[in-house]
Design an enzyme around this catalytic site. Structure first.
Site, short mmCIF file in Angstrom:
data_model
loop_
_atom_site.label_atom_id
_atom_site.label_comp_id
_atom_site.label_asym_id
_atom_site.label_seq_id
_atom_site.Cartn_x
_atom_site.Cartn_y
_atom_site.Cartn_z
N ARG A 103 9.48 -5.90 -3.20
CA ARG A 103 10.61 -6.66 -2.66
C ARG A 103 10.10 -7.81 -1.82
O ARG A 103 9.26 -7.62 -0.94
CB ARG A 103 11.44 -5.77 -1.73
CG ARG A 103 12.41 -4.91 -2.41
CD ARG A 103 13.50 -4.44 -1.51
NE ARG A 103 13.15 -4.07 -0.15
CZ ARG A 103 14.02 -3.64 0.73
NH1 ARG A 103 15.28 -3.54 0.41
NH2 ARG A 103 13.65 -3.31 1.94
N THR A 107 14.07 -12.50 0.83
CA THR A 107 15.23 -12.56 -0.09
C THR A 107 15.68 -11.16 -0.49
O THR A 107 16.79 -10.99 -1.01
CB THR A 107 14.86 -13.32 -1.38
OG1 THR A 107 13.83 -12.55 -2.04
CG2 THR A 107 14.36 -14.72 -1.08
N ASP A 199 9.52 2.88 5.38
CA ASP A 199 8.93 2.29 4.17
C ASP A 199 8.16 3.37 3.41
O ASP A 199 7.13 3.88 3.88
CB ASP A 199 7.99 1.14 4.58
CG ASP A 199 7.48 0.39 3.35
OD1 ASP A 199 7.72 -0.82 3.28
OD2 ASP A 199 6.85 1.03 2.47
N ASP A 202 4.40 2.65 2.52
CA ASP A 202 3.51 2.68 3.69
C ASP A 202 3.35 4.11 4.21
O ASP A 202 2.24 4.52 4.58
CB ASP A 202 4.09 1.80 4.81
CG ASP A 202 3.88 0.32 4.51
OD1 ASP A 202 3.04 0.00 3.65
OD2 ASP A 202 4.58 -0.50 5.13
#
Ligand code: PRP
Ligand code: URA
Length: 208
Positions: A103, A107, A199, A202
Site C-alpha cells: 500500500r 494514497t 501492521d 511488521d
C-alpha cells in the site's frame, strides 16, 4: 454481509487476543497466526468438492475420497506468507503463487511489485491469503489480477477485516467469499484497522 464468513471459536478468540496485544513478540505472533490459519483452512475446505474413490484397508475395500479440483494458494506479500505453512500442511498438493503488493502510505492504493502464479488457474480453486483486509485495495487488486490470468473460483482468507474492505470486495468481486477470524469496527484516518493488530507485516517479521 453476505460474502463474509467469520470463523470463531474459543481457540480463535484467544489467538486473536494474542495477535492484538501490542506486547506479543514475533515468535508468539507467528504461532497464533498459524493456529488461526488452521481454523480458516478447515472452514474453507467445507466448500471443496470430492471425488469418490475406492481404498483398500488391510481388511477390505471401502469408499474413500479425494479432492476433485487443483488448489492454488496465493499469499499476498509480505504478510500473507505467514499463512502459507498452515494451509500447505493441510493441503500438501496445493501449488503456490505469489503476488507482491504494497500500500502506498499516502494514497492507500496498492502498488504491485511481483507476480508469479502457477498454470491452470482456470480449473483451480484459488485461495488468496492476506491477514489484513483494510480498504480492500490490495485484495481486490490481487483478485483482479488472478481473474485476468483466468481464475474463475477465488476465495479470500484473512485474519482481520474492516467493513470498508468487505464492502469493496462485495462491490468489485461479488462472487468471492471472504473468510476471516475477526470483523473489526472501522479504519482510522491512515487506513489502519481499529481495534486491529497494527501492521501485520511488521509484526510478523519484526520490522517495526
Ligand atoms: C498490508 C496487508 C494487506 C494490506 C491491506 O500490507 O498485508 O496486503 O496492507 O490493506 P488494504 O486493504 O488497505 O489494501 P502492506 O501494504 O502493509 O505490505 P506488507 O505486507 O509488505 O507489510
Ligand atoms: N495493513 C495492516 O497491516 N494493518 C492494518 O490495520 C491495515 C493494513
Amino acid at each position: 454481509m453476505e460474502n463474509l464468513t467469520v470463523v470463531e471459536n474459543p481457540l480463535v478468540l484467544r489467538d486473536i487476543t494474542i495477535l492484538r496485544n501490542k506486547l506479543t513478540e514475533e515468535y508468539d505472533f507467528r504461532l497464533a497466526l498459524k493456529r488461526i490459519s488452521y481454523a480458516l483452512v478447515n472452514e474453507i475446505s467445507k466448500d471443496f468438492l470430492l471425488d469418490e474413490i475406492e481404498v483398500e484397508t488391510p481388511l477390505e475395500t471401502t469408499n474413500g475420497y479425494k479432492i476433485k479440483h487443483p488448489i492454488v494458494l496465493i499469499p499476498v506479500l509480505r504478510a500473507g506468507l505467514s499463512m502459507v505453512s498452515a494451509f500447505i500442511e493441510m493441503i500438501p498438493h496445493a501449488k503456490v503463487g505469489h503476488i507482491g503488493l504494497q500500500r502506498d502510505e499516502e494514497t492507500l492504493k496498492p502498488v504491485d511489485y511481483y507476480y508469479k502464479t502457477p498454470k491452470n488457474l482456470d480449473v483451480s480453486k484459488v485461495i488468496v491469503l492476506d491477514p489484513m483486509l483494510a480498504t480492500g485495495g490490495s485484495a481486490s487488486a490481487a483478485i483482479s489480477f488472478l481473474k485476468e490470468r483466468g481464475a474463475k473460483d477465488c476465495i479470500l482468507a484473512c485474519l482481520i477485516c474492516a467493513p470498508e474492505g468487505v464492502k469493496k470486495m462485495a462491490e468489485d468481486h461479488p462472487k468471492v467469499k471472504v473468510f476471516t477470524s475477526a470483523f473489526d469496527r472501522e479504519l482510522n484516518s491512515v487506513g489502519y484497522i481499529l481495534p486491529g493488530l497494527g501492521d501485520a507485516g511488521d509484526r510478523t517479521f519484526g520490522t517495526l
